[in-house]
Design a protein around this motif. Structure first.
Motif, PDB file in Angstrom:
ATOM      1  N   GLN A 144       0.860  -1.108   0.117  1.00  7.01           N
ATOM      2  CA  GLN A 144       0.102   0.215  -0.025  1.00  7.01           C
ATOM      3  C   GLN A 144       0.964   1.197  -0.034  1.00  7.01           C
ATOM      4  O   GLN A 144       0.603   2.216  -0.669  1.00  7.01           O
ATOM      5  CB  GLN A 144      -1.026   0.107   1.257  1.00  7.01           C
ATOM      6  N   THR A 145       1.880   1.289   0.756  1.00  6.77           N
ATOM      7  CA  THR A 145       2.917   2.275   0.836  1.00  6.77           C
ATOM      8  C   THR A 145       3.627   2.696  -0.422  1.00  6.77           C
ATOM      9  O   THR A 145       3.521   3.792  -0.985  1.00  6.77           O
ATOM     10  CB  THR A 145       3.914   2.121   2.077  1.00  6.77           C
ATOM     11  N   ARG A 183       2.290   2.004  -3.498  1.00  9.61           N
ATOM     12  CA  ARG A 183       1.288   2.529  -4.156  1.00  9.61           C
ATOM     13  C   ARG A 183       1.006   4.224  -3.990  1.00  9.61           C
ATOM     14  O   ARG A 183       0.793   4.941  -4.833  1.00  9.61           O
ATOM     15  CB  ARG A 183      -0.119   1.779  -4.452  1.00  9.61           C
ATOM     16  N   HIS A 184       0.932   4.456  -2.666  1.00  7.15           N
ATOM     17  CA  HIS A 184       0.989   5.739  -2.443  1.00  7.15           C
ATOM     18  C   HIS A 184       2.200   6.456  -3.136  1.00  7.15           C
ATOM     19  O   HIS A 184       2.182   7.731  -3.499  1.00  7.15           O
ATOM     20  CB  HIS A 184       0.972   5.990  -0.742  1.00  7.15           C
ATOM     21  N   SER A 220       1.854   7.225  -6.742  1.00  7.85           N
ATOM     22  CA  SER A 220       0.827   7.717  -7.056  1.00  7.85           C
ATOM     23  C   SER A 220       1.320   9.527  -6.849  1.00  7.85           C
ATOM     24  O   SER A 220       1.141  10.375  -7.755  1.00  7.85           O
ATOM     25  CB  SER A 220      -0.566   7.959  -6.043  1.00  7.85           C
ATOM     26  N   GLN A 269      -4.290  12.541  -9.736  1.00  8.66           N
ATOM     27  CA  GLN A 269      -4.249  12.068  -8.306  1.00  8.66           C
ATOM     28  C   GLN A 269      -5.384  11.857  -7.551  1.00  8.66           C
ATOM     29  O   GLN A 269      -5.633  10.816  -6.612  1.00  8.66           O
ATOM     30  CB  GLN A 269      -3.355  13.284  -7.850  1.00  8.66           C
ATOM     31  N   LEU A 304      -6.907   8.436  -5.653  1.00  5.62           N
ATOM     32  CA  LEU A 304      -7.001   8.126  -4.240  1.00  5.62           C
ATOM     33  C   LEU A 304      -8.125   7.558  -4.024  1.00  5.62           C
ATOM     34  O   LEU A 304      -8.483   6.931  -2.840  1.00  5.62           O
ATOM     35  CB  LEU A 304      -6.793   9.626  -3.415  1.00  5.62           C
ATOM     36  N   MET A 332      -6.906   3.793  -3.525  1.00  4.42           N
ATOM     37  CA  MET A 332      -6.772   3.579  -2.260  1.00  4.42           C
ATOM     38  C   MET A 332      -7.979   3.316  -1.566  1.00  4.42           C
ATOM     39  O   MET A 332      -8.116   2.777  -0.610  1.00  4.42           O
ATOM     40  CB  MET A 332      -6.096   4.931  -1.916  1.00  4.42           C
ATOM     41  N   TYR A 339      -3.959   1.904   3.095  1.00  9.31           N
ATOM     42  CA  TYR A 339      -4.454   2.821   1.981  1.00  9.31           C
ATOM     43  C   TYR A 339      -5.083   4.223   2.686  1.00  9.31           C
ATOM     44  O   TYR A 339      -4.963   4.993   1.805  1.00  9.31           O
ATOM     45  CB  TYR A 339      -5.522   2.191   1.263  1.00  9.31           C
ATOM     46  N   GLY A 388      -3.260   5.860   4.680  1.00  7.15           N
ATOM     47  CA  GLY A 388      -2.201   6.613   4.886  1.00  7.15           C
ATOM     48  C   GLY A 388      -1.437   7.150   6.022  1.00  7.15           C
ATOM     49  O   GLY A 388      -0.656   7.838   5.926  1.00  7.15           O
ATOM     50  N   TRP A 443       0.507   9.871   4.113  1.00  2.00           N
ATOM     51  CA  TRP A 443       0.347   9.829   2.778  1.00  2.00           C
ATOM     52  C   TRP A 443      -1.405  10.199   2.726  1.00  2.00           C
ATOM     53  O   TRP A 443      -2.152  10.093   3.476  1.00  2.00           O
ATOM     54  CB  TRP A 443       0.408   8.718   2.356  1.00  2.00           C
ATOM     55  N   GLY A 444      -1.456  10.647   1.351  1.00  2.00           N
ATOM     56  CA  GLY A 444      -3.012  10.932   1.011  1.00  2.00           C
ATOM     57  C   GLY A 444      -4.141  11.465   1.943  1.00  2.00           C
ATOM     58  O   GLY A 444      -3.924  12.333   2.434  1.00  2.00           O
TER      59      GLY A 444
END
Length: 608
Positions: free
Chosen positions: A166-167, A169-170, A173, A332, A336, A340, A380, A382, A424-425
């Motif tokens: 998951q990290t 993919r953050h 992105s 972006q 998300l 995510m 996800y 974040g 993140w995110g």
């Protein structure tokens, strides 16, 4: 002796008659006596309010503070109230509201908080007092205010938490956002005539070819020296080994765990966008459409075409289209949601909860399948694992300690672990929106509600490794999942409201038809964030807009309101002068839909 007793008795009798007869007359006076009127007790107002405790624990949503007592001439019949929206009073107990927790890190050293409480007695007389409370700092504790849990499988100490995919993919992105943002006229000129091809190849690799980029530096975090000095991982592969393509996890790529079929193109799949160019009308098709538009913009600029906005200003950034689309923001923010938020809520925190909690996920792993599924859902969102140890200002990078600006070296090894110590995110956006309510009528605490629910649900799972969860335990886990998911989504919704307000502000600069290139770009950016985030809601089965039984507002809000929301937004900002006033009214109507759907306070909606 006898005479003296007789005289004494006569004297007592005379004195008694003197107290009870009019004028103290003799026993021969026949004037009737007048009875005295009983005195009615007078009610006095309460004179003080005391609280059994003057400290409130941090990181506890709805924490109890103490019992209230009134100093009064009566011991019962008192009603306590407060207008402080952070608190509620139930059965004489002062406690935080169910949407709020205290954050010790948010306060200056030695700072206290004050809550005004009023007591009303049975006679409707009142007394008010400001009660001063301290916030008790809670030490960083695994499973309490830190998302960390020891393994229960190996018999050895060690973490059972893992969500590196998951990290990664953050990070991918964020890298796409950073890369697209480079493409101004000067950068395009430096690449020469191959700029469109170079740009598209890089975006396609970052999106769907992990092997091609895995060993690349994570450049959006800094140059080589900054990465080496500040981060545990400097390349994508150092976060997670292989197979972490964004394309493989966007809604529709793994239809088996999705609550609806995202690959349908008949209007029952992706809702909220009309023109996909030559691409499928799917979540991934929309990303590819944005890439196509970006590549086309670069091609036009390389070919010598001068792109202009409707006011005639030259557009020098390839990601801003003449129609007012900011492709950086659209890509972006859509990611998300479609990746995510979709994976987190509709995959791992829904179907993923059916996984086993008895044995290792795979040979050699320190966690069960259920632990891992839950962790991936959390990943996800974040948040860093010590998320609650930073203030909203610090998470949002708007103040506070220099060591906590969107990241925190919790293990003090001198570097930031991107999978544990970096925000993140949407976890960052949650803090931004909480900051935006501090001066309004009703504060929000999306950060604390989401994080405490994530921790508490995971603790139930970790405490019961080796046995199947009971029905009651799973009900508790699902309640925490719902609380975390809704807080996550409310942070997104509040962000959409924020960008509606920003877009309305931008229109004040451009509605007369005369505006600068920067003013046009500002509208494009804010509108793109509004629209991109606004597409997110459909991807969660827990959403008020979802056509799913997990949605308690399915009948009162539901998918029809989501479609209406995006009809009001449209597929681009309105730029024709004559139509702007009507469009601003539509944005206000969209804002009202969000207010009702998420039970937002009016002051917050106007102030975000």
């Amino acid at each position: 002796m006898i005479l003296r007793k007789s005289l004494l008795a006569t004297s007592i009798l005379a004195a008694t008659l003197g107290l009870t007869a009019c004028g103290g007359s003799s026993s021969n006076d026949s004037t009737p006596t007048t009875p005295t009127t009983p005195t009615t007790p007078t009610n006095a107002a309460p004179t003080d309010i005391t609280l059994s405790s003057s400290a409130v624990a941090e990181d506890v949503v709805g924490a109890e503070v103490g019992t209230l007592t009134a100093a009064d001439d009566a011991d019962t019949g008192h009603t306590f109230t407060t207008d402080d929206v952070r608190f509620t009073i139930e059965d004489g107990t002062l406690k935080l509201n169910s949407h709020h927790a205290m954050n010790f890190e948010q306060l200056a050293e030695g700072e206290t908080i004050t809550v005004k409480v009023k007591v009303t007695d049975a006679g409707d007389l009142t007394f008010e007092k400001d009660l001063v409370l301290s916030v008790a700092d809670t030490a960083s504790t695994a499973g309490v205010n830190v998302y960390e849990f020891d393994t229960k499988l190996t018999g050895e100490s060690g973490s059972s938490v893992s969500y590196t995919g998951q990290t990664a993919r953050h990070a991918l992105s964020a890298e796409i956002k950073s890369y697209m943002g480079k493409f101004n006229a000067e950068y395009i000129e430096s690449l020469g005539t191959d700029a469109p091809t170079i740009a598209r190849a890089r975006l396609d690799a970052l999106w769907g070819d992990y092997a091609a980029v895995a060993d690349d530096e994570i450049s959006h975090l800094g140059d080589s020296a900054a990465l080496a000095a500040g981060y545990t991982q400097t390349t994508f592969s150092q976060i997670s080994g292989s197979g972490k393509e964004l394309s493989g996890k966007i809604a529709g790529a793994d239809a088996s765990k999705m609550y609806k079929d995202w690959l349908k193109e008949d209007g029952s799949g992706l809702v909220g966008w009309t023109n996909f160019g030559e691409n499928a009308k799917t979540p991934e098709g929309l990303v590819k459409h944005y890439f196509d538009l970006f590549e086309s913009q670069i091609q036009k600029m390389v070919g010598g075409e001068q792109l202009k906005d409707p006011a005639g200003n030259v557009i020098t950034k390839a990601y801003i289209t003449p129609e007012g689309l900011d492709l950086v923001q659209l890509v972006q923010k859509h990611t998300l949601g479609a990746l995510m938020f979709s994976q987190g809520t509709d995959d791992y925190l829904d179907d993923g909860l059916t996984s086993q909690n008895i044995e290792a996920h795979k040979d050699g792993k320190s966690y069960t399948s259920l632990e891992h599924q839950y962790d991936e859902g959390f990943g996800y969102f974040g948040a860093s694992r010590h998320y609650l140890e930073s203030s909203d200002d610090e998470i949002a990078k708007k103040g506070g300690r220099d060591t906590h600006q969107g990241k925190y070296d919790a293990n003090m090894d001198g570097k930031i672990d991107l999978a544990a110590e970096f925000v993140w995110g949407n976890a960052s956006n949650a803090a931004k929106r909480d900051r935006g309510t501090l001066q309004n009528n009703v504060t929000t605490d999306f950060t604390a509600v989401a994080m405490t629910n994530f921790i508490q649900g995971r603790k139930i799972i970790n405490d019961n490794v080796g046995v199947a969860l009971t029905a009651e335990q799973m009900t508790q886990v699902k309640a925490h999942v719902f609380g975390a998911s809704l807080a996550w989504e409310k942070a997104i919704a509040a962000t959409v409201v924020h960008y509606i307000n920003d877009s309305l502000g931008d229109y004040a600069n451009i509605e007369d038809g005369e505006y600068t290139a920067d003013e046009f770009a500002s509208l494009a950016k804010h509108w793109g964030e509004m629209k991109g985030f606004g597409l997110n809601f459909q991807f969660s089965p827990f959403s008020p807009f979802a056509d799913n039984d997990l949605n308690p507002k399915k009948d009162s809000v539901g998918p029809a309101k989501f479609a209406e929301l995006h009809t009001l937004f449209g597929d681009a900002p309105v730029l024709v002068q004559a139509d702007i006033a009507a469009y601003k009214t539509k944005l206000e109507q969209a804002r009202e839909i969000l207010k009702v759907a998420y039970d937002f306070n009016e002051d917050n909606v106007l102030g975000w």
